[in-house]
Design a protein around this motif. Structure first.
Motif, PDB file in Angstrom:
ATOM      1  N   ILE A 128       0.829  -1.200   0.000  1.00 18.81           N
ATOM      2  CA  ILE A 128       0.000   0.000   0.000  1.00 18.81           C
ATOM      3  C   ILE A 128       0.869   1.259   0.000  1.00 18.81           C
ATOM      4  O   ILE A 128       1.755   1.406   0.846  1.00 18.81           O
ATOM      5  CB  ILE A 128      -0.945   0.003   1.232  1.00 18.81           C
ATOM      6  N   TYR A 129       0.614   2.142  -0.946  1.00 18.35           N
ATOM      7  CA  TYR A 129       1.345   3.412  -1.018  1.00 18.35           C
ATOM      8  C   TYR A 129       0.412   4.561  -0.639  1.00 18.35           C
ATOM      9  O   TYR A 129      -0.717   4.619  -1.130  1.00 18.35           O
ATOM     10  CB  TYR A 129       1.858   3.643  -2.438  1.00 18.35           C
ATOM     11  N   TYR A 130       0.898   5.438   0.211  1.00 17.03           N
ATOM     12  CA  TYR A 130       0.094   6.617   0.534  1.00 17.03           C
ATOM     13  C   TYR A 130       0.939   7.872   0.318  1.00 17.03           C
ATOM     14  O   TYR A 130       2.155   7.840   0.483  1.00 17.03           O
ATOM     15  CB  TYR A 130      -0.475   6.531   1.959  1.00 17.03           C
ATOM     16  N   PRO A 131       0.292   8.970  -0.074  1.00 16.92           N
ATOM     17  CA  PRO A 131       1.045  10.163  -0.472  1.00 16.92           C
ATOM     18  C   PRO A 131       1.557  10.997   0.698  1.00 16.92           C
ATOM     19  O   PRO A 131       1.014  10.950   1.799  1.00 16.92           O
ATOM     20  CB  PRO A 131       0.031  10.965  -1.276  1.00 16.92           C
ATOM     21  N   GLU A 132       2.588  11.754   0.390  1.00 18.68           N
ATOM     22  CA  GLU A 132       3.127  12.681   1.385  1.00 18.68           C
ATOM     23  C   GLU A 132       2.327  13.979   1.384  1.00 18.68           C
ATOM     24  O   GLU A 132       2.462  14.779   2.283  1.00 18.68           O
ATOM     25  CB  GLU A 132       4.584  12.997   1.041  1.00 18.68           C
ATOM     26  N   CYS A 133       1.548  14.174   0.321  1.00 19.74           N
ATOM     27  CA  CYS A 133       0.775  15.411   0.152  1.00 19.74           C
ATOM     28  C   CYS A 133       1.721  16.603   0.252  1.00 19.74           C
ATOM     29  O   CYS A 133       1.427  17.577   0.946  1.00 19.74           O
ATOM     30  CB  CYS A 133      -0.349  15.527   1.190  1.00 19.74           C
ATOM     31  N   GLY A 134       2.833  16.491  -0.393  1.00 20.92           N
ATOM     32  CA  GLY A 134       3.938  17.450  -0.235  1.00 20.92           C
ATOM     33  C   GLY A 134       3.728  18.846  -0.766  1.00 20.92           C
ATOM     34  O   GLY A 134       2.625  19.216  -1.139  1.00 20.92           O
ATOM     35  N   ASN A 150      -2.621  22.867   7.467  1.00 18.59           N
ATOM     36  CA  ASN A 150      -3.797  22.098   7.860  1.00 18.59           C
ATOM     37  C   ASN A 150      -4.262  21.180   6.744  1.00 18.59           C
ATOM     38  O   ASN A 150      -4.554  20.014   6.985  1.00 18.59           O
ATOM     39  CB  ASN A 150      -4.954  23.035   8.240  1.00 18.59           C
ATOM     40  N   ALA A 151      -4.325  21.719   5.529  1.00 13.40           N
ATOM     41  CA  ALA A 151      -4.762  20.925   4.377  1.00 13.40           C
ATOM     42  C   ALA A 151      -3.800  19.763   4.152  1.00 13.40           C
ATOM     43  O   ALA A 151      -4.224  18.633   3.905  1.00 13.40           O
ATOM     44  CB  ALA A 151      -4.838  21.789   3.140  1.00 13.40           C
ATOM     45  N   ASN A 153      -1.781  18.426   6.378  1.00  5.77           N
ATOM     46  CA  ASN A 153      -1.914  17.485   7.499  1.00  5.77           C
ATOM     47  C   ASN A 153      -3.130  16.590   7.337  1.00  5.77           C
ATOM     48  O   ASN A 153      -3.066  15.399   7.598  1.00  5.77           O
ATOM     49  CB  ASN A 153      -2.046  18.245   8.831  1.00  5.77           C
ATOM     50  N   LYS A 154      -4.243  17.207   6.909  1.00  4.16           N
ATOM     51  CA  LYS A 154      -5.476  16.436   6.755  1.00  4.16           C
ATOM     52  C   LYS A 154      -5.299  15.389   5.640  1.00  4.16           C
ATOM     53  O   LYS A 154      -5.704  14.239   5.794  1.00  4.16           O
ATOM     54  CB  LYS A 154      -6.659  17.360   6.438  1.00  4.16           C
ATOM     55  N   CYS A 155      -4.681  15.807   4.551  1.00  4.98           N
ATOM     56  CA  CYS A 155      -4.431  14.890   3.428  1.00  4.98           C
ATOM     57  C   CYS A 155      -3.565  13.726   3.898  1.00  4.98           C
ATOM     58  O   CYS A 155      -3.855  12.566   3.603  1.00  4.98           O
ATOM     59  CB  CYS A 155      -3.757  15.658   2.300  1.00  4.98           C
ATOM     60  N   GLN A 156      -2.531  14.054   4.656  1.00  6.71           N
ATOM     61  CA  GLN A 156      -1.627  13.009   5.161  1.00  6.71           C
ATOM     62  C   GLN A 156      -2.324  12.077   6.144  1.00  6.71           C
ATOM     63  O   GLN A 156      -2.228  10.854   6.032  1.00  6.71           O
ATOM     64  CB  GLN A 156      -0.432  13.655   5.868  1.00  6.71           C
TER      65      GLN A 156
END
Ligand SMILES: [Zn+2]
Length: 235
Positions: A128-134, A150-151, A153-156
């Motif tokens: 499973i891969y999840y994004p860093e939302c970098g 905040n955005a 953090n929420k994405c992560q």
């Protein structure tokens, strides 16, 4: 006082009608506020872009589509979910096509499906891969620093929450077959700041995994495991 005479009282009628209006108003407000959660399923590959070969005529593109359609079916009965797919049939779609659909449908969550391969014939299981939302995720948006964080953090945290849930539910289906959670931005959502996962469901290059992937019953079970995670995510 008898009920009849109570209702004859003008003031009581007034109070009753005010109460009715208020409660109806609250009811409609609550209904409107109950926004559906948009889940975007992305069956990777398709058309000319076949992905890994499982047999002479079954490819990764077929397995990802079959599982995505089965997840959609699982979620169809949930009134709180709206499901969008990047493709519904065997068609060629490049990365930009997929990104355009994602940008337009503004999903709450994106789930990309793949089949793994390589690392020798022994390599097996799901990944499973999840994004860093970098940084790229918010660089274009002219918001203040705090809301950016905040955005992000929420994405992560949403991505990680779903990743853990999928790991657990897939782990129940395929005990000791989890290859762990890996952090990597997904090409389909990179720069969008949308919570997402990419699930490599099993290995096309492992005999046992391949047999499972080709089995319609197992495909349905994989779909059910992921649908369970998606449903619990929204609650
Ligand atoms: Zn793939």
């Amino acid at each position: 006082m008898k009920v009849v005479s109570m209702l004859k009282n003008k003031n009581l009628w007034l109070i009753l009608s005010v109460l009715m209006t208020v409660s109806l108003g609250l009811f409609f407000e609550a209904t409107a506020a109950e926004k559906k959660m948009i889940i975007l399923l992305d069956p990777a590959h398709g058309g000319r872009e076949k992905g890994l070969a499982l047999t002479g005529d079954v490819y990764e593109k077929d397995i990802t589509l079959a599982v995505a359609l089965a997840i959609q079916k699982e979620l169809a009965t949930d009134a709180k979910m709206a499901v969008v797919l990047t493709r519904h049939k065997d068609e060629t779609m490049d990365l930009e096509d997929r990104r355009e659909i994602i940008e337009k449908s503004k999903p709450d969550f994106v789930m990309s499906l793949h089949v793994n391969g390589g690392f020798g014939k022994e390599a097996a299981g799901f990944e499973i891969y999840y994004p860093e939302c970098g940084e790229k995720a918010t660089a274009e948006k002219k918001t203040d620093k705090a809301s950016k964080t905040n955005a992000q953090n929420k994405c992560q945290s949403d991505s990680l929450k779903m990743a853990k849930s999928v790991q657990e539910n897939m782990g129940n289906l395929f005990p000791r077959k989890g290859r762990g959670l890996r952090k990597a931005d997904l090409p389909v959502t990179e720069g969008m700041g949308i919570p997402a996962l990419s699930v490599e469901m099993s290995f096309a290059t492992n005999a046992e995994d391949k047999k499972k992937l080709l089995d319609a019953k197992t495909q349905a079970e994989i779909a059910k495991a992921m649908a369970t995670s998606i449903k619990s995510f929204g609650r």
